[in-house]
Structures are given as structure tokens and as C-alpha cells.
Design an enzyme around this catalytic site. Structure first.
Site, PDB file in Angstrom:
ATOM      1  CE1 TYR A 368      -2.966   3.223   1.148  1.00  0.00           C
ATOM      2  CE2 TYR A 368      -2.228   3.054   3.209  1.00  0.00           C
ATOM      3  CZ  TYR A 368      -2.950   3.738   2.224  1.00  0.00           C
ATOM      4  OH  TYR A 368      -3.333   4.701   2.661  1.00  0.00           O
ATOM      5  CE  LYS A 372      -2.217   7.072  -1.295  1.00  0.00           C
ATOM      6  NZ  LYS A 372      -3.452   7.507  -1.842  1.00  0.00           N
TER       7      LYS A 372
HETATM    8  N1  LIG Z   1      -7.973   5.779   6.058  1.00  0.00           N
HETATM    9  C1  LIG Z   1      -7.094   6.067   6.581  1.00  0.00           C
HETATM   10  O1  LIG Z   1      -6.628   5.724   7.701  1.00  0.00           O
HETATM   11  C2  LIG Z   1      -6.082   7.040   5.817  1.00  0.00           C
HETATM   12  C3  LIG Z   1      -4.835   7.270   6.207  1.00  0.00           C
HETATM   13  C4  LIG Z   1      -3.866   8.136   5.459  1.00  0.00           C
HETATM   14  C5  LIG Z   1      -4.235   8.196   4.068  1.00  0.00           C
HETATM   15  N2  LIG Z   1      -5.453   7.733   3.533  1.00  0.00           N
HETATM   16  C6  LIG Z   1      -5.616   7.979   2.126  1.00  0.00           C
HETATM   17  O2  LIG Z   1      -6.722   8.910   2.082  1.00  0.00           O
HETATM   18  C7  LIG Z   1      -7.593   8.446   0.910  1.00  0.00           C
HETATM   19  C8  LIG Z   1      -8.922   7.897   1.385  1.00  0.00           C
HETATM   20  O3  LIG Z   1      -8.799   6.997   2.033  1.00  0.00           O
HETATM   21  P1  LIG Z   1     -10.303   6.511   2.420  1.00  0.00           P
HETATM   22  O4  LIG Z   1      -9.706   5.683   4.148  1.00  0.00           O
HETATM   23  O5  LIG Z   1     -11.329   7.351   2.345  1.00  0.00           O
HETATM   24  O6  LIG Z   1     -10.502   4.921   1.644  1.00  0.00           O
HETATM   25  P2  LIG Z   1     -11.611   4.042   1.273  1.00  0.00           P
HETATM   26  O7  LIG Z   1     -12.665   4.300   2.348  1.00  0.00           O
HETATM   27  O8  LIG Z   1     -10.816   2.801   1.233  1.00  0.00           O
HETATM   28  O9  LIG Z   1     -12.041   4.775  -0.133  1.00  0.00           O
HETATM   29  C9  LIG Z   1     -11.017   4.537  -1.129  1.00  0.00           C
HETATM   30  C10 LIG Z   1     -12.168   5.040  -2.471  1.00  0.00           C
HETATM   31  O10 LIG Z   1     -11.375   4.596  -3.471  1.00  0.00           O
HETATM   32  C11 LIG Z   1     -12.027   4.497  -4.589  1.00  0.00           C
HETATM   33  N3  LIG Z   1     -11.532   3.619  -5.687  1.00  0.00           N
HETATM   34  C12 LIG Z   1     -10.757   2.646  -5.357  1.00  0.00           C
HETATM   35  N4  LIG Z   1     -10.419   2.136  -6.602  1.00  0.00           N
HETATM   36  C13 LIG Z   1     -11.040   3.115  -7.656  1.00  0.00           C
HETATM   37  C14 LIG Z   1     -10.768   3.269  -9.106  1.00  0.00           C
HETATM   38  N5  LIG Z   1     -10.143   2.218  -9.754  1.00  0.00           N
HETATM   39  N6  LIG Z   1     -11.399   4.142  -9.778  1.00  0.00           N
HETATM   40  C15 LIG Z   1     -12.060   5.048  -8.955  1.00  0.00           C
HETATM   41  N7  LIG Z   1     -12.232   5.094  -7.580  1.00  0.00           N
HETATM   42  C16 LIG Z   1     -11.613   4.052  -6.866  1.00  0.00           C
HETATM   43  C17 LIG Z   1     -13.411   3.489  -3.866  1.00  0.00           C
HETATM   44  O11 LIG Z   1     -14.230   3.251  -4.690  1.00  0.00           O
HETATM   45  P3  LIG Z   1     -15.461   1.989  -4.649  1.00  0.00           P
HETATM   46  O12 LIG Z   1     -16.303   2.482  -3.202  1.00  0.00           O
HETATM   47  O13 LIG Z   1     -15.901   2.154  -5.652  1.00  0.00           O
HETATM   48  O14 LIG Z   1     -14.051   0.952  -4.239  1.00  0.00           O
HETATM   49  C18 LIG Z   1     -13.387   4.528  -2.574  1.00  0.00           C
HETATM   50  O15 LIG Z   1     -14.223   5.452  -2.952  1.00  0.00           O
HETATM   51  C19 LIG Z   1      -6.560   7.535   0.214  1.00  0.00           C
HETATM   52  O16 LIG Z   1      -5.998   8.224  -0.817  1.00  0.00           O
HETATM   53  C20 LIG Z   1      -5.929   6.927   1.376  1.00  0.00           C
HETATM   54  O17 LIG Z   1      -4.378   6.307   0.908  1.00  0.00           O
HETATM   55  C21 LIG Z   1      -6.263   7.111   4.264  1.00  0.00           C
END
Ligand SMILES: NC(=O)c1ccc[n+]([C@@H]2O[C@H](COP(=O)([O-])OP(=O)(O)OC[C@H]3O[C@@H](n4cnc5c(N)ncnc54)[C@H](OP(=O)(O)O)[C@@H]3O)[C@@H](O)[C@H]2O)c1
Length: 627
Positions: A368, A372
Site C-alpha cells: 500500500y 502510494k
Molecule cells: N483511512 C486512513 O486511515 C488513511 C490514512 C492516510 C491516508 N489515507 C488516504 O486517504 C484516501 C482516502 O482513504 P479512505 O480511508 O477514504 O479510503 P476508502 O474508504 O478505502 O475509499 C477508497 C475510495 O477509492 C475508490 N476507488 C478505489 N479504486 C478506484 C478506482 N479504480 N477508480 C475510482 N475510484 C476508486 C473507492 O471506490 P469504491 O467504493 O468503488 O471501491 C473508494 O471510494 C486514500 O488516498 C488513502 O490512501 C487514508
């Protein structure tokens, strides 16, 4: 217009990737999710003013608010500014208010043009960054909207800036109707939107759909999978792109993760180049892209081919250090070739192993964060004149305050452990007791996002700016303290068992070695199952118990193994850029968009906000009294 593209022939010579250029580069071929420091005030930042309203809306969905123009203001000198400034001409960032009837009310002073920019501290005090003013009327293109973080972002934008322009949401779906259905069920139906639902009453959906435009697409596809006409329309209308789409599974298949987390940003950056009035591209990354870096980690952008294993081995002579080179194009080729070579039955497992192997060899903890990090590199390589912000939050957990405390979605990162512990199923974990869990609430991440968008979108400098939204330097949450807080929480609000009896949990034991942890798991599981030993005189019963015990021990060990790079993490994320950004905010902006992670009272947040939020929104209240 090219893209840093996987699977797209023909490839340029590999060396082109190593050259930092303003031109695009094409490249070929191609579980488990996851006391405040004060600094001197910087005066170097400039508060540019930008009129944003009056934009033509071309999607055919009418806004419930009539279009209105706000004056475009040309920058003036500091002297002009100081002469012009008066309470009547300073536009307060909080001047857009919701009236009692829920309809946005435009305060007259909003329409008064504001003159900027200046570095005058007087102006900074009054006007701050100008977040609301910048975002007014701006068109957004957001990916990952069905995910946790982007929902919080969308809610905040619409709640605080109802006269924002269109917000196009790229959603994976088979057709328009399916995308609209996902918008309604997965986004608008979320409890997160209850404040807006109350505010707008019956017109909630109409209002939301006048702002939110679902578009079918996929970041992995060429042109994002958008129909050309729609792509052109969005490209003409968008001021800000936010890429929140990602695959966040730590040990995802390498081909899948590289496609979404590395190729995705590349495809979006290619699209960004077609957006005529684009002011900013914001990539949501993660603080853990810093991989196996140690100590205080600064907010520095990656250059193409940066390799953490090489940084960590820089004392080696050149020859040995050269073993650690990262060439994204080669990684892509490796994925393609390996995929063809693996037997179809084993391709999934082998791709998973390959991702972890490459990540760990080159200095990252898992697939992951490695993919990234490569996504960040590709963006930097392709950005040209486009202003870019890389936002690196650490572990994002439930909302601190807005729209209400404790909203959360998904059982992620530390949360499965917190829940198993509360249910009495896990009484210990493999973790450095003195280590730090770097956590930030989702609403603070969103506030930082909006502040950074406004600041750099206004400046429009062709720069890349990195913000680590993290707590480990300014307000570290130590694992052994976290264990005590969880103990306090579950003892005052215990889960109940199937008979309605409260489950009492001991203080969680923290182990520094897998062997000790494993031993503890066996003792614990045997005791919980009422056995004195795994083998008993009753062979069958004993076998069944052994199977159950072994399964639960293996599960806990698997979790511990996946989390180990995080529970023993040796890095601490500097967040000075965010602190400087907050210093630029007016008092009003600090109240509405503050993200002072240093001010979080962890006792209150963990025991009264996060864990109750997790139990309510993720566990849906199961296991609590009356449920
Ligand atoms: N959560 C954390 O603790 C955390 C911490 C640091 C950074 N981040 C970053 O924050 C961002 C958001 O994280 P999150 O926790 O909200 O993630 P999440 O809940 O897993 O959501 C991921 C999103 O990306 C979409 N997605 C995945 N593959 C795709 C594709 N091929 N085309 C278009 N959309 C796609 C998913 O759509 P589907 O619903 O269709 O699958 C979903 O809407 C990410 O970039 C992550 O790396 C997260």
C-alpha cells in the site's frame, strides 16, 4: 498530452523517467486496511484574493441558489492594501451563514470586494487565508467519494460553502443510473449528512444533487473511463482536483495496488492538464509513504526514483547501495511479466507476495504505502506548471467535532484490535509499549485539506507542497497510554455477552516479541474455552477445540504481523507546514477550519469520541446494552 502510464504503448526510453521535466512522461507495459509547540509566525505568505463566483454551470442541473457574481479583484501592493483596509471592506471568512429557515443567507459584506494580497499582519489577522472566499463558486473534481475520507470532505464543503460550484464525483459504476444510485445510497444516506439533512429538510436531496454530479469512471482507465463529452465538460468547469481514490489494503496484490495507487494519479494528472482553469491538484497520500525512515521525518516531496532503502544504507559504498534502486517503469514491467509467468491458480497469492517483497526490499513496509509513494513520484514528475499539494495524513480515525463527534466508516487500522479487545476476544497485542500511534481525526484532515487548497489555489505557484497531517511529533499518543484509555472505556461502558452480561476486560498486555505474544494467545484462548490443556481424554472434543483455538491464534498473529511495521514504527512525522498554515488563518477560520492536532485531549477523544463512534457507526450498536 501523455501520462505516466502503465500498460500503454509505446514506452519512452527508461532514462527519461529519471529526468525531472515539465513534460509528461509515458511509461510502458505495464486483507487489511488500514503539549503543543509554538512557532514564530511566518509573514512570507501572501493572501491573494480571488473571485470565484459567477461561473457558468453547464451540467444542466440548476443550483437552488441563483447565480451571483463576486467581483474579481486584482492584487494590490501592501501599501495600497493598508490604505484601503477598513472593517467595511474586509470580508470575514465566516460571513456566509445559514439562516434559521435553513436557506443560505448572503451577508451584504460578502459582496464587497476585498483587495489583496499583502503580507501585512493586519490583513492576516482579519482575513486569514480566505478559505471560504476562495472556494465560493469553485468547481471540484473528487475521486474516492464513496470512501470514508472524501465523504467527510464533501459534507464539509457543502455545509460550510453552499455556494460552491459543481462537485463532480468519479464513481465506479456500470452506468449513470448505477453511479447516481451509489451517490444516493452510499453517500447521501450516510448518517454523516444528518446535519445537512436537518438544515435542508425536504429539499435536502434536490439541493445536494444540484451540487454533486456523479460521473462514471475509474482512475485506472485511460481518460479515467470518462465519456469524451463529459470529460470535456468537467475539464472546462473544474478549478480543483482532489484525488482520494486508493486501494488501502496493506498487502494488496502488487498489480492491483500499482494500478490504483500509482497509475491512478498518473491518469488524473493527464486529465488535470486538460483542465483550462485548474488552480490546484491535491493528492491525498499517507504519512506512511515515508516507509522505513526513522526519527523525525520532514515534509519533503519525493523525487522520481527516490528509494528509502538506499537512503537508509547511504553508508554503503556505491556499488552495494546501487542494489537499492527504484525505477517505476521496471516495477511495472516486472508486474506484467510476473503476471504472465504465474500459474492462474497462484497468481493472486504470488502477486500479493511480490508486492510485499518489492516494498520491503526497497524500504517500505508494505505494498500500500510503496505504491502510494510511487504515486507521489509520478505526480511530481508530471506536474509541469500545475500547483500540487500532497496531503499526507497518518491514521485517520473518527471525526473530532464536525459535523458531530465520532462519525466513522469501516473497521480499519487499529479498530479491529480495539473491538476484539472490548469483546474480550483479545487481551494482548504485539506492540512497542512506548511506541506512538499516529492518529488524526477525519474532520481535522478535511480542514487541513480545505485550508491548503485555498492557500495554494490562490497563489497558483507551480510548486509541490507537502503537508503531513499527523500527531506523533506535537501530541504523541503512546501505545501504553492508549491501552489504559481503552481499559477505562470498556470498564465504564462494557460490551455485553449473548446473555446480556457485561464483559469485563483486563488491561491489555503489550508484547515486544512474537514468541511471547503467541504464548500469551495460547494461554488465553485455552482459558477462555474452559480447557486446562489442548489435548483431553475426549479425542474428538479436543480436536475441535484445538482447531478453534489454533484458528483464533493464527488470526491474531496474522493481524500482529501485518500491523508490526506500524506498532513498532520508528518515524515521527513533522507537521510544521500545517502549523504554518494554521498561523495564516484568521480567528474565525481557526474556529471553522482548525486542525490543531496538538490540542487533542486523547483521553476525551479515545474514550468519549472514537470508541463510542466506532461502536455506534461501525458496529451499529451491536453488543451494547439494549442491542
Ligand atoms: N483511512 C486512513 O486511515 C488513511 C490514512 C492516510 C491516508 N489515507 C488516504 O486517504 C484516501 C482516502 O482513504 P479512505 O480511508 O477514504 O479510503 P476508502 O474508504 O478505502 O475509499 C477508497 C475510495 O477509492 C475508490 N476507488 C478505489 N479504486 C478506484 C478506482 N479504480 N477508480 C475510482 N475510484 C476508486 C473507492 O471506490 P469504491 O467504493 O468503488 O471501491 C473508494 O471510494 C486514500 O488516498 C488513502 O490512501 C487514508
Amino acid at each position: 498530452m501523455g501520462s505516466f502510464f502503465l500498460y500503454s504503448p509505446p514506452p519512452p526510453p527508461p532514462h527519461s523517467l529519471l529526468v525531472r521535466t515539465n513534460k509528461d512522461v509515458k511509461i510502458s507495459s505495464g486483507g487489511h486496511r488500514w503539549p503543543r509547540r509554538k512557532k514564530g509566525c511566518t509573514t512570507s505568505s501572501v493572501v491573494f484574493c480571488q473571485g470565484g463566483g459567477g461561473k457558468a454551470i453547464r451540467s444542466g442541473v440548476g443550483s437552488v441558489f441563483g447565480g451571483r457574481t463576486s467581483a474579481l479583484v486584482t492584487p494590490t501592493t501592501a501599501t495600497d492594501q493598508e490604505q484601503q483596509i477598513s472593517p467595511a471592506t474586509v470580508m470575514d471568512a465566516s460571513s456566509l451563514v445559514l439562516a434559521v429557515n435553513g436557506q443560505p443567507e448572503i451577508v451584504v459584506k460578502d459582496l464587497v470586494p476585498y483587495s489583496g494580497p499583502t503580507s501585512s499582519s493586519l490583513v492576516e489577522t482579519h482575513d486569514g487565508i480566505g478559505i471560504v472566499r476562495f472556494l465560493r463558486g469553485k468547481g471540484f473534481f473528487i475521486t474516492g467519494a464513496t470512501g470514508f475520507l472524501a465523504k467527510v470532505l464533501i459534507e464539509k464543503i457543502i455545509r460550510t460553502m453552499p455556494d460552491v460550484g459543481k462537485i463532480y464525483l468519479l464513481i465506479k459504476a456500470k452506468d449513470k443510473d448505477a453511479a447516481m444510485a451509489r451517490l444516493k445510497t452510499e453517500i447521501l444516506n450516510a448518517e454523516l449528512f444528518k446535519t445537512l439533512r436537518q438544515t435542508y429538510g425536504k429539499s435536502f436531496q434536490t439541493f445536494m444533487l444540484s451540487k454533486l454530479v456523479p460521473v462514471v469512471g475509474d482512475v485506472c482507465k485511460s481518460n479515467l473511463g470518462l465519456e469524451q463529452e463529459l470529460a470535456d465538460l468537467i475539464a472546462d468547469d473544474v478549478d480543483v482536483i482532489v484525488n482520494s481514490a486508493a486501494n488501502t489494503t496493506f498487502d494488496e496484490r502488487y498489480d492491483v495496488a500499482i494500478d490504483i495507487n500509482t497509475r491512478g494519479p498518473s491518469n488524473l494528472m493527464s486529465f488535470a492538464k486538460k483542465c483550462q482553469k485548474l488552480k490546484l491538484f491535491l493528492q491525498v497520500s499517507t504519512a506512511y509513504v515515508n516507509g522505513q525512515r526513522q526519527g523525525k521525518i520532514m515534509e519533503r516531496a519525493f523525487g522520481m526514483g527516490d528509494c528509502i532503502a538506499r537512503e537508509n544504507n547511504n553508508s554503503l559504498v556505491c556499488e552495494a547501495a546501487s542494489r537499492f534502486t527504484l525505477d517505476i517503469q521496471d516495477e511495472v514491467k516486472m508486474v506484467m511479466n510476473s503476471k504472465e509467468a504465474f500459474h492462474p491458480n497462484e497468481v493472486a497469492i504470488k502477486m500479493r507476495e511480490l508486492g510485499l517483497e518489492r516494498a520491503r526490499k526497497l524500504g517500505w513496509q508494505d505494498t500500500y504505502v510503496f505504491t502510494k509513494a510511487m504515486g507521489e513520484m509520478v505526480i511530481d514528475n508530471m506536474r509541469g506548471e500545475i500547483p500540487v499539494v500532497i496531503l499526507r495524513p497518518s491514521v485517520i480515525e473518527s471525526t473530532y467535532k464536525e459535523p458531530f463527534p465520532g462519525w466513522m466508516e469501516g473497521n480499519r487500522m487499529m479498530d479491529p484490535i480495539v473491538l476484539y479487545y472490548g469483546k474480550g476476544q483479545l487481551t494482548g497485542f504485539l506492540v512497542d509499549p512506548n511506541g506512538v500511534l499516529d492518529v488524526v481525526p477525519a474532520d481535522m484532515v478535511v480542514n487541513a485539506t480545505l485550508a491548503a487548497i485555498a492557500r495554494h489555489g490562490m497563489e497558483q505557484k507551480p510548486e509541490i507542497n507537502v503537508y503531513q497531517i499527523a500527531s506523533s511529533v506535537v501530541n504523541p499518543l503512546i501505545f501504553k497510554d492508549l491501552a489504559k484509555l481503552l481499559y477505562e472505556h470498556y470498564n465504564s461502558s462494557p460490551y455485553v455477552d449473548s446473555n446480556g452480561r457485561p464483559i469485563t476486560v483486563p488491561l491489555m498486555k503489550l508484547f515486544s516479541s512474537m514468541d511471547d505474544f503467541s504464548e500469551h494467545l495460547w494461554r488465553d484462548v485455552i482459558q477462555r474455552n474452559g480447557l486446562t490443556a489442548i489435548t483431553s481424554s475426549d479425542g474428538k472434543l479436543s480436536q475441535r477445540h484445538e482447531f478453534i483455538c489454533r484458528k483464533s491464534v493464527e488470526q491474531a498473529k496474522y493481524l500482529a504481523d501485518i500491523y508490526e511495521p506500524y506498532t513498532f514504527y520508528g518515524g515521527r512525522f513533522d507537521n510544521s507546514n500545517g502549523e504554518r498554515l494554521m498561523e495564516l488563518m484568521s480567528e474565525s477560520e481557526k474556529r471553522r477550519f482548525g486542525f490543531d492536532v496538538g490540542s487533542i485531549d486523547w483521553r476525551d477523544y479515545i474514550t468519549n469520541v472514537h470508541v463510542p463512534g466506532l461502536r455506534r457507526h461501525v458496529m451499529k450498536g451491536r453488543g451494547t446494552n439494549n442491542n
